[in-house]
Design a protein around this motif. Structure first.
Motif, PDB file in Angstrom:
ATOM      1  N   ARG A  23     -19.750   5.285  23.774  1.00 32.70           N
ATOM      2  CA  ARG A  23     -18.640   6.127  23.340  1.00 32.70           C
ATOM      3  C   ARG A  23     -17.495   5.315  22.761  1.00 32.70           C
ATOM      4  N   SER A  24     -17.400   4.032  23.118  1.00 27.64           N
ATOM      5  CA  SER A  24     -16.347   3.184  22.581  1.00 27.64           C
ATOM      6  C   SER A  24     -16.715   2.823  21.151  1.00 27.64           C
ATOM      7  N   ASN A  25     -16.022   3.431  20.216  1.00 27.17           N
ATOM      8  CA  ASN A  25     -16.426   3.361  18.820  1.00 27.17           C
ATOM      9  C   ASN A  25     -16.196   1.977  18.253  1.00 27.17           C
ATOM     10  N   GLN A  26     -17.271   1.304  17.905  1.00 24.32           N
ATOM     11  CA  GLN A  26     -17.221  -0.072  17.461  1.00 24.32           C
ATOM     12  C   GLN A  26     -18.478  -0.383  16.664  1.00 24.32           C
ATOM     13  N   THR A  27     -18.597  -1.613  16.194  1.00 21.52           N
ATOM     14  CA  THR A  27     -19.770  -1.977  15.419  1.00 21.52           C
ATOM     15  C   THR A  27     -21.007  -1.999  16.312  1.00 21.52           C
ATOM     16  N   GLU A  28     -22.186  -1.936  15.694  1.00 20.99           N
ATOM     17  CA  GLU A  28     -23.427  -1.947  16.454  1.00 20.99           C
ATOM     18  C   GLU A  28     -23.567  -3.241  17.248  1.00 20.99           C
ATOM     19  N   GLU A  29     -23.115  -4.350  16.654  1.00 23.39           N
ATOM     20  CA  GLU A  29     -23.220  -5.635  17.341  1.00 23.39           C
ATOM     21  C   GLU A  29     -22.378  -5.649  18.612  1.00 23.39           C
ATOM     22  N   VAL A  30     -21.190  -5.092  18.530  1.00 21.61           N
ATOM     23  CA  VAL A  30     -20.315  -5.083  19.704  1.00 21.61           C
ATOM     24  C   VAL A  30     -20.822  -4.093  20.753  1.00 21.61           C
ATOM     25  N   THR A  31     -21.390  -2.973  20.307  1.00 21.50           N
ATOM     26  CA  THR A  31     -21.977  -2.028  21.263  1.00 21.50           C
ATOM     27  C   THR A  31     -23.108  -2.686  22.043  1.00 21.50           C
ATOM     28  N   LEU A  32     -23.948  -3.443  21.351  1.00 18.23           N
ATOM     29  CA  LEU A  32     -25.035  -4.158  22.021  1.00 18.23           C
ATOM     30  C   LEU A  32     -24.482  -5.208  22.973  1.00 18.23           C
ATOM     31  N   CYS A  33     -23.440  -5.904  22.545  1.00 20.47           N
ATOM     32  CA  CYS A  33     -22.826  -6.915  23.408  1.00 20.47           C
ATOM     33  C   CYS A  33     -22.263  -6.276  24.668  1.00 20.47           C
ATOM     34  N   CYS A  34     -21.612  -5.112  24.506  1.00 17.64           N
ATOM     35  CA  CYS A  34     -21.053  -4.376  25.649  1.00 17.64           C
ATOM     36  C   CYS A  34     -22.158  -3.961  26.613  1.00 17.64           C
ATOM     37  N   ALA A  35     -23.240  -3.401  26.078  1.00 16.70           N
ATOM     38  CA  ALA A  35     -24.356  -2.950  26.922  1.00 16.70           C
ATOM     39  C   ALA A  35     -25.015  -4.113  27.637  1.00 16.70           C
ATOM     40  N   THR A  36     -25.128  -5.255  26.958  1.00 13.90           N
ATOM     41  CA  THR A  36     -25.733  -6.434  27.579  1.00 13.90           C
ATOM     42  C   THR A  36     -24.877  -6.941  28.725  1.00 13.90           C
ATOM     43  N   GLN A  37     -23.562  -6.983  28.507  1.00 15.99           N
ATOM     44  CA  GLN A  37     -22.668  -7.392  29.589  1.00 15.99           C
ATOM     45  C   GLN A  37     -22.800  -6.449  30.782  1.00 15.99           C
ATOM     46  N   ALA A  38     -22.871  -5.148  30.502  1.00 15.26           N
ATOM     47  CA  ALA A  38     -22.999  -4.162  31.574  1.00 15.26           C
ATOM     48  C   ALA A  38     -24.306  -4.376  32.343  1.00 15.26           C
ATOM     49  N   TRP A  39     -25.381  -4.620  31.616  1.00  5.87           N
ATOM     50  CA  TRP A  39     -26.685  -4.806  32.257  1.00  5.87           C
ATOM     51  C   TRP A  39     -26.689  -6.050  33.134  1.00  5.87           C
ATOM     52  N   GLU A  40     -26.153  -7.142  32.625  1.00  3.98           N
ATOM     53  CA  GLU A  40     -26.137  -8.390  33.401  1.00  3.98           C
ATOM     54  C   GLU A  40     -25.261  -8.253  34.645  1.00  3.98           C
ATOM     55  N   LYS A  41     -24.116  -7.561  34.502  1.00  5.19           N
ATOM     56  CA  LYS A  41     -23.274  -7.353  35.678  1.00  5.19           C
ATOM     57  C   LYS A  41     -23.973  -6.448  36.684  1.00  5.19           C
ATOM     58  N   SER A  42     -24.712  -5.455  36.197  1.00  2.00           N
ATOM     59  CA  SER A  42     -25.437  -4.554  37.088  1.00  2.00           C
ATOM     60  C   SER A  42     -26.471  -5.314  37.907  1.00  2.00           C
ATOM     61  N   VAL A  43     -27.204  -6.212  37.256  1.00  2.00           N
ATOM     62  CA  VAL A  43     -28.200  -7.023  37.962  1.00  2.00           C
ATOM     63  C   VAL A  43     -27.528  -7.873  39.031  1.00  2.00           C
ATOM     64  N   SER A  44     -26.446  -8.544  38.648  1.00  3.12           N
ATOM     65  CA  SER A  44     -25.729  -9.405  39.597  1.00  3.12           C
ATOM     66  C   SER A  44     -25.175  -8.603  40.762  1.00  3.12           C
ATOM     67  N   HIS A  45     -24.601  -7.427  40.455  1.00  7.03           N
ATOM     68  CA  HIS A  45     -24.016  -6.586  41.503  1.00  7.03           C
ATOM     69  C   HIS A  45     -25.086  -6.069  42.455  1.00  7.03           C
ATOM     70  N   PHE A  46     -26.226  -5.682  41.914  1.00  7.01           N
ATOM     71  CA  PHE A  46     -27.310  -5.157  42.751  1.00  7.01           C
ATOM     72  C   PHE A  46     -27.789  -6.216  43.743  1.00  7.01           C
ATOM     73  N   CYS A  47     -28.010  -7.409  43.252  1.00  7.44           N
ATOM     74  CA  CYS A  47     -28.488  -8.482  44.139  1.00  7.44           C
ATOM     75  C   CYS A  47     -27.418  -8.888  45.144  1.00  7.44           C
ATOM     76  N   LYS A  48     -26.157  -8.898  44.712  1.00  5.55           N
ATOM     77  CA  LYS A  48     -25.065  -9.286  45.601  1.00  5.55           C
ATOM     78  C   LYS A  48     -24.910  -8.288  46.735  1.00  5.55           C
ATOM     79  N   VAL A  49     -24.991  -6.998  46.424  1.00  6.68           N
ATOM     80  CA  VAL A  49     -24.887  -5.968  47.462  1.00  6.68           C
ATOM     81  C   VAL A  49     -26.051  -6.080  48.437  1.00  6.68           C
ATOM     82  N   GLY A  50     -27.244  -6.334  47.908  1.00  5.40           N
ATOM     83  CA  GLY A  50     -28.410  -6.458  48.771  1.00  5.40           C
ATOM     84  C   GLY A  50     -28.282  -7.606  49.751  1.00  5.40           C
ATOM     85  N   SER A  51     -27.737  -8.731  49.305  1.00  3.12           N
ATOM     86  CA  SER A  51     -27.590  -9.879  50.190  1.00  3.12           C
ATOM     87  C   SER A  51     -26.484  -9.678  51.210  1.00  3.12           C
ATOM     88  N   SER A  52     -25.431  -8.925  50.833  1.00  2.25           N
ATOM     89  CA  SER A  52     -24.296  -8.742  51.738  1.00  2.25           C
ATOM     90  C   SER A  52     -24.634  -7.840  52.918  1.00  2.25           C
TER      91      SER A  52
END
Length: 430
Positions: free
Chosen positions: A100-129
């Motif tokens: 929904r954040s209106n931007q270029t396709e490259e930046v949208t992909l960059c945003c989604a990639t950052q979100a995905w990587e943070k999601s992976v890190s957060h999931f594993c961190k919660v599991g270990s805690s």
């Protein structure tokens, strides 16, 4: 040493065991988790890494992939599945923000990639805690962990799997996109979903916030009533205020909205033929929007997709046309902007001049404190006066309810704001 077991391994073991037959009078087996429960509460986890190949599907089919509200699971048990479901719900919500954040396709992909990587890190961190059984990919570190999650995805192409649109589930964790980490990608203003390939398109020279609901969803049976009922409460836009600012795409969107709203007004006059008329008008205006000056499609989501109506509906932020000025955030402060219309069209039973003279020349911060206090003084003066007051005012005085009094004022502010909206076009940037 005993090898650590994953709950998913145990569930898989139970699923493989033959289900013992029993008659209606026989007792239930004690040893295994019912297969039906394993299948019923399964979760499509993990999600694949965003890429140029699946990014369009991530945004286009976001509401046709599973979500898992709390009601999906039993009150107790299934902790592993619930954590996986939370991870899916959260990441899909983050994807929605990136799309929904209106931007270029490259930046949208960059945003989604950052979100995905943070999601992976957060999931594993919660599991270990919480010392929960580790998902097998969490036992790996670095880039190999990310590759493991990506390779384990059940729907790497992010294709739609649900027949009906699903309701989003609010994320349990926050995500802040850092555009500075996207090399060579320049952000463009908020609320612009694409960037025109036309040579005359310029980069905005100012960093103004865009206040424009776009794209409009196609008219269908479920929203045609709202289209006509709320037609006078949706804004039209002034294009002249954008001259020289480089907001070419915003101007293009605003012009399309103005033309379409004008067509909707004409269609809604003929109630029996409103829907087919609105559908034809929408198709004409959106096709016109998508075609650039040289006859080529502009770089905007859905403009190069064959299933045009469905695509635009999926990315619309208001598919049912329920957003109006009445749903905007109004407060008593808006009295300063609407008092003339209120006194002329929607009188509240007393003069607002004293409140206006006392507060409306102040700054916005000071005004937010001054207006409620001045209205409180007016309320006390009305209730202590022997002059006849309106029945609604007398009721508020009888109940000694300042809230009742403020609700009358807010109702007048809302009506006046809607009335002003019909007469004045707003600038799509602020």
């Amino acid at each position: 040493m005993q090898k650590e077991k994953d709950v998913s391994d145990l569930l898989a073991f139970f699923k493989e065991q033959p289900s013992p037959g029993f008659s209606p009078r026989a007792s239930r087996p004690r040893s295994s988790v019912p297969v039906a429960y394993v299948e019923r509460y399964s979760v499509q986890f993990p999600l694949a890494r965003p890429s140029s190949e699946n990014m369009q599907a991530i945004c286009l089919h976001g509401n046709r992939r599973p979500r898992y509200p709390a009601s999906y699971f039993p009150a107790s048990g299934y902790g592993v599945n619930k954590r996986e479901a939370d991870a899916v719900n959260t990441l899909e919500a983050w994807f929605g923000n990136c799309c929904r954040s209106n931007q270029t396709e490259e930046v949208t992909l960059c945003c989604a990639t950052q979100a995905w990587e943070k999601s992976v890190s957060h999931f594993c961190k919660v599991g270990s805690s919480i010392k929960a059984p580790y998902f097998h990919c969490c036992k790996i570190s670095g880039s190999e962990r990310l590759s493991c999650f990506d390779n384990s995805a059940k729907n790497p192409s992010y294709n739609p799997t649900e027949e009906e649109p699903v309701q989003p589930v609010p994320p349990k964790a926050k995500f802040s996109f850092d555009p500075q980490s996207c090399p060579g990608a320049a952000m463009i203003p908020h609320n612009i979903r694409g960037k025109s390939r036309q040579k005359e398109a310029k980069t905005p020279t100012t960093s103004l916030e865009v206040n424009l609901t776009f794209p409009p969803a196609p008219p269908i049976h479920s929203n045609i009533e709202s289209i006509c009922r709320n037609q006078r409460l949706r804004p039209l836009y002034n294009i002249k205020c954008l001259a020289g600012l480089g907001y070419d795409l915003v101007a293009r969107q605003a012009k399309t909205t103005n033309r379409l709203e004008k067509a909707f007004k004409r269609c809604c006059k003929n109630k029996q033929n409103a829907l087919p008329c609105a559908q034809k008008s929408w198709e004409e205006q959106m096709k016109k929007f998508c075609v650039g000056s040289k006859g080529k499609p502009i770089d905007f989501p859905c403009c190069d997709v064959e299933a045009l109506p469905l695509c635009f509906r999926n990315i619309s932020t208001d598919p049912e046309y329920t957003k109006t000025v009445l749903t905007e955030s109004l407060s008593l402060d808006n009295l300063c902007d609407t008092h003339k219309v209120i006194m002329k069209k929607f009188p509240v039973g007393f003069s607002l001049k004293s409140v206006v003279n006392k507060c409306c020349h102040q700054s916005a911060t000071e005004r937010s404190t001054c207006v409620p206090q001045a209205l409180k003084e007016e309320f006390e003066a009305i209730c202590s006066s022997r002059k006849a007051a309106r029945p609604s005012m007398r009721r508020c005085c009888r109940d000694s309810s300042e809230q009742c009094f403020n609700e009358i004022i807010m109702e007048a502010i809302t009506k006046a704001t809607g009335f002003s909206l019909q007469r004045k076009k707003r600038c799509p940037v602020s």
